[in-house]
Design a protein around this motif. Sequence first.
Motif, PDB file in Angstrom:
ATOM      1  N   TYR A  17       0.825  -1.205   0.000  1.00  0.00           N
ATOM      2  CA  TYR A  17       0.000   0.000   0.000  1.00  0.00           C
ATOM      3  C   TYR A  17       0.862   1.259   0.000  1.00  0.00           C
ATOM      4  O   TYR A  17       0.550   2.238  -0.677  1.00  0.00           O
ATOM      5  CB  TYR A  17      -0.933   0.019   1.213  1.00  0.00           C
ATOM      6  N   PHE A  50      -7.775   8.034   1.492  1.00  0.00           N
ATOM      7  CA  PHE A  50      -8.430   6.932   0.792  1.00  0.00           C
ATOM      8  C   PHE A  50      -7.629   5.639   0.899  1.00  0.00           C
ATOM      9  O   PHE A  50      -8.200   4.556   1.037  1.00  0.00           O
ATOM     10  CB  PHE A  50      -8.671   7.288  -0.669  1.00  0.00           C
ATOM     11  N   THR A  54      -8.982   2.217   2.807  1.00  0.00           N
ATOM     12  CA  THR A  54      -8.958   0.925   2.127  1.00  0.00           C
ATOM     13  C   THR A  54      -8.125  -0.091   2.896  1.00  0.00           C
ATOM     14  O   THR A  54      -8.515  -1.247   3.034  1.00  0.00           O
ATOM     15  CB  THR A  54      -8.395   1.087   0.703  1.00  0.00           C
ATOM     16  N   ARG A  57      -9.898  -1.265   5.992  1.00  0.00           N
ATOM     17  CA  ARG A  57     -11.201  -1.834   5.650  1.00  0.00           C
ATOM     18  C   ARG A  57     -12.323  -1.242   6.496  1.00  0.00           C
ATOM     19  O   ARG A  57     -13.088  -1.942   7.157  1.00  0.00           O
ATOM     20  CB  ARG A  57     -11.186  -3.341   5.774  1.00  0.00           C
ATOM     21  N   TRP A  60     -18.271   0.775   4.558  1.00  0.00           N
ATOM     22  CA  TRP A  60     -18.646   1.788   3.582  1.00  0.00           C
ATOM     23  C   TRP A  60     -19.531   2.866   4.179  1.00  0.00           C
ATOM     24  O   TRP A  60     -19.438   4.024   3.823  1.00  0.00           O
ATOM     25  CB  TRP A  60     -19.330   1.143   2.373  1.00  0.00           C
ATOM     26  N   SER A  63     -17.222   5.252   6.123  1.00  0.00           N
ATOM     27  CA  SER A  63     -16.283   6.021   5.297  1.00  0.00           C
ATOM     28  C   SER A  63     -16.994   7.029   4.415  1.00  0.00           C
ATOM     29  O   SER A  63     -16.367   7.926   3.883  1.00  0.00           O
ATOM     30  CB  SER A  63     -15.440   5.083   4.435  1.00  0.00           C
TER      31      SER A  63
END
Length: 65
Positions: A17, A50, A54, A57, A60, A63
């Motif tokens: 990442y 972002f 990600t 985790r 949704w 976030s």
Amino acid sequence: MRRLVGSLRTPRHFFVYMLGFLLLTEWLMPLPAVSDTGFISLYVGATALFFMLTFFRIPWWLSSL
């Protein structure tokens, strides 16, 4: 049969990442020279946010607030 554990976040995942973030940052840095874009730090900060959402985790619904 061997099960794959996809929910674990290992240092290898973090390293990948970070490399992806650095690559995207390298592409964003020359943007002000090519276009009339200011505040490149805002784009880099949003990109970092972002990537963190990600990586950890975040659900949704949380976030999207």
